[in-house]
Design a protein around this motif. Structure first.
Motif, PDB file in Angstrom:
ATOM      1  N   MET A   1      25.112 -60.371 -13.169  1.00  0.00           N
ATOM      2  CA  MET A   1      26.214 -60.776 -12.309  1.00  0.00           C
ATOM      3  C   MET A   1      26.217 -59.840 -11.108  1.00  0.00           C
ATOM      4  N   SER A   2      26.311 -60.418  -9.929  1.00  0.00           N
ATOM      5  CA  SER A   2      26.244 -59.625  -8.712  1.00  0.00           C
ATOM      6  C   SER A   2      27.536 -59.795  -7.932  1.00  0.00           C
ATOM      7  N   ASN A   3      28.172 -58.670  -7.624  1.00  0.00           N
ATOM      8  CA  ASN A   3      29.388 -58.697  -6.826  1.00  0.00           C
ATOM      9  C   ASN A   3      29.015 -58.482  -5.362  1.00  0.00           C
ATOM     10  N   PRO A   4      29.423 -59.389  -4.479  1.00  0.00           N
ATOM     11  CA  PRO A   4      29.074 -59.238  -3.067  1.00  0.00           C
ATOM     12  C   PRO A   4      29.501 -57.876  -2.509  1.00  0.00           C
ATOM     13  N   GLN A   5      28.574 -57.222  -1.827  1.00  0.00           N
ATOM     14  CA  GLN A   5      28.809 -55.870  -1.305  1.00  0.00           C
ATOM     15  C   GLN A   5      29.893 -55.829  -0.227  1.00  0.00           C
ATOM     16  N   GLN A   6      30.069 -56.913   0.527  1.00  0.00           N
ATOM     17  CA  GLN A   6      31.005 -56.886   1.647  1.00  0.00           C
ATOM     18  C   GLN A   6      32.463 -57.015   1.209  1.00  0.00           C
ATOM     19  N   LEU A   7      32.700 -57.310  -0.066  1.00  0.00           N
ATOM     20  CA  LEU A   7      34.063 -57.466  -0.571  1.00  0.00           C
ATOM     21  C   LEU A   7      34.562 -56.164  -1.177  1.00  0.00           C
ATOM     22  N   ARG A   8      35.895 -56.083  -1.322  1.00  0.00           N
ATOM     23  CA  ARG A   8      36.510 -54.992  -2.078  1.00  0.00           C
ATOM     24  C   ARG A   8      37.194 -55.605  -3.281  1.00  0.00           C
ATOM     25  N   TYR A   9      37.427 -54.782  -4.307  1.00  0.00           N
ATOM     26  CA  TYR A   9      37.857 -55.286  -5.609  1.00  0.00           C
ATOM     27  C   TYR A   9      39.035 -54.493  -6.146  1.00  0.00           C
ATOM     28  N   SER A  10      39.891 -55.194  -6.909  1.00  0.00           N
ATOM     29  CA  SER A  10      41.007 -54.521  -7.573  1.00  0.00           C
ATOM     30  C   SER A  10      40.675 -54.343  -9.051  1.00  0.00           C
ATOM     31  N   LYS A  11      41.378 -53.451  -9.696  1.00  0.00           N
ATOM     32  CA  LYS A  11      41.182 -53.236 -11.131  1.00  0.00           C
ATOM     33  C   LYS A  11      41.786 -54.380 -11.946  1.00  0.00           C
ATOM     34  N   GLU A  12      42.506 -55.296 -11.275  1.00  0.00           N
ATOM     35  CA  GLU A  12      43.018 -56.509 -11.934  1.00  0.00           C
ATOM     36  C   GLU A  12      42.035 -57.662 -11.772  1.00  0.00           C
ATOM     37  N   HIS A  13      40.845 -57.374 -11.195  1.00  0.00           N
ATOM     38  CA  HIS A  13      39.727 -58.315 -11.078  1.00  0.00           C
ATOM     39  C   HIS A  13      39.882 -59.360  -9.975  1.00  0.00           C
ATOM     40  N   GLU A  30      33.763 -62.996 -10.577  1.00  0.00           N
ATOM     41  CA  GLU A  30      32.970 -63.744 -11.547  1.00  0.00           C
ATOM     42  C   GLU A  30      33.206 -63.209 -12.955  1.00  0.00           C
ATOM     43  N   HIS A  31      33.347 -61.901 -13.075  1.00  0.00           N
ATOM     44  CA  HIS A  31      33.631 -61.271 -14.371  1.00  0.00           C
ATOM     45  C   HIS A  31      34.929 -61.837 -14.954  1.00  0.00           C
ATOM     46  N   PRO A  95      33.218 -68.594  -7.738  1.00  0.00           N
ATOM     47  CA  PRO A  95      34.337 -67.663  -7.552  1.00  0.00           C
ATOM     48  C   PRO A  95      34.334 -66.930  -6.214  1.00  0.00           C
ATOM     49  N   PHE A  96      33.167 -66.725  -5.612  1.00  0.00           N
ATOM     50  CA  PHE A  96      33.091 -65.993  -4.351  1.00  0.00           C
ATOM     51  C   PHE A  96      32.941 -66.909  -3.138  1.00  0.00           C
ATOM     52  N   GLU A  97      32.869 -68.206  -3.357  1.00  0.00           N
ATOM     53  CA  GLU A  97      32.713 -69.146  -2.250  1.00  0.00           C
ATOM     54  C   GLU A  97      33.873 -70.134  -2.256  1.00  0.00           C
ATOM     55  N   GLY A  98      33.635 -71.344  -2.727  1.00  0.00           N
ATOM     56  CA  GLY A  98      34.647 -72.390  -2.715  1.00  0.00           C
ATOM     57  C   GLY A  98      35.799 -72.167  -3.668  1.00  0.00           C
ATOM     58  N   GLY A  99      35.684 -71.204  -4.578  1.00  0.00           N
ATOM     59  CA  GLY A  99      36.732 -70.931  -5.560  1.00  0.00           C
ATOM     60  C   GLY A  99      37.735 -69.876  -5.130  1.00  0.00           C
ATOM     61  N   TRP A 100      37.744 -69.521  -3.827  1.00  0.00           N
ATOM     62  CA  TRP A 100      38.756 -68.564  -3.350  1.00  0.00           C
ATOM     63  C   TRP A 100      40.141 -69.142  -3.602  1.00  0.00           C
ATOM     64  N   GLU A 109      47.840 -52.202   2.630  1.00  0.00           N
ATOM     65  CA  GLU A 109      46.676 -52.232   1.757  1.00  0.00           C
ATOM     66  C   GLU A 109      46.643 -50.936   0.941  1.00  0.00           C
ATOM     67  N   PRO A 110      46.602 -51.046  -0.391  1.00  0.00           N
ATOM     68  CA  PRO A 110      46.562 -49.830  -1.203  1.00  0.00           C
ATOM     69  C   PRO A 110      45.217 -49.115  -1.053  1.00  0.00           C
ATOM     70  N   GLY A 111      45.216 -47.854  -1.338  1.00  0.00           N
ATOM     71  CA  GLY A 111      44.007 -47.063  -1.200  1.00  0.00           C
ATOM     72  C   GLY A 111      43.097 -47.091  -2.412  1.00  0.00           C
ATOM     73  N   ASP A 112      43.456 -47.865  -3.430  1.00  0.00           N
ATOM     74  CA  ASP A 112      42.668 -47.836  -4.668  1.00  0.00           C
ATOM     75  C   ASP A 112      41.732 -49.036  -4.851  1.00  0.00           C
ATOM     76  N   LEU A 113      41.473 -49.789  -3.774  1.00  0.00           N
ATOM     77  CA  LEU A 113      40.519 -50.889  -3.892  1.00  0.00           C
ATOM     78  C   LEU A 113      39.111 -50.322  -4.043  1.00  0.00           C
ATOM     79  N   LEU A 114      38.285 -51.022  -4.797  1.00  0.00           N
ATOM     80  CA  LEU A 114      36.964 -50.539  -5.163  1.00  0.00           C
ATOM     81  C   LEU A 114      35.865 -51.216  -4.355  1.00  0.00           C
ATOM     82  N   SER A 115      34.779 -50.491  -4.133  1.00  0.00           N
ATOM     83  CA  SER A 115      33.581 -51.099  -3.553  1.00  0.00           C
ATOM     84  C   SER A 115      32.911 -51.931  -4.650  1.00  0.00           C
TER      85      SER A 115
END
Length: 125
Positions: A1-13, A30-31, A95-100, A109-115
């Motif tokens: 499973m590959s997470n797009p590099q240009q996005l940021r992520y939360s711990k709530e997925h 996707e996870h 999930p990363f395209e048409g499923g937005w 914006e919180p400071g805890d978003l993940l790469s």
């Protein structure tokens, strides 16, 4: 499973796109989509409503369970993905395209978003 590099992520997925004119797109990873199973219903926030980072703003119902949808940022909802409302399976198939899920004009914006790499490490445990 590959997470797009240009996005940021939360711990709530949830994932968050880079802002264009102050507006970012939000979806689930996707996870998370795989963990939920087949999504059969989406309840998304209403256009014009405000959301707060880390707070529930909707629900995703799957064949396995119901899961809260959390906003990774604070702001005003500018658009919801009607395609996902009409065909919730898009959350699983793209999930990363048409499923937005929704677009938000960010006010905070919180400071805890993940790469992408940090998120991969987070879900790996």
């Amino acid at each position: 499973m590959s997470n797009p590099q240009q996005l940021r992520y939360s711990k709530e997925h949830e994932w968050l796109s880079a802002a264009e004119d102050g507006v970012s797109t939000v979806g689930i990873t996707e996870h998370a989509a795989n963990a939920l199973g087949d999504v059969v219903y989406t309840q998304l926030p209403e256009v014009g409503s405000t959301v707060a980072a880390g707070e529930s703003c909707g629900e995703l119902e799957s064949t396995k369970s119901v899961s809260d949808l959390y906003s990774p940022v604070s702001g005003e909802i500018t658009e919801v993905n009607e395609d996902v409302v009409n065909d919730p399976s898009l959350v699983n198939t793209a999930p990363f395209e048409g499923g937005w899920l929704f677009k938000v004009r960010i006010t905070e914006e919180p400071g805890d978003l993940l790469s992408a790499d940090e998120y991969a490490a987070f879900i790996a445990g």
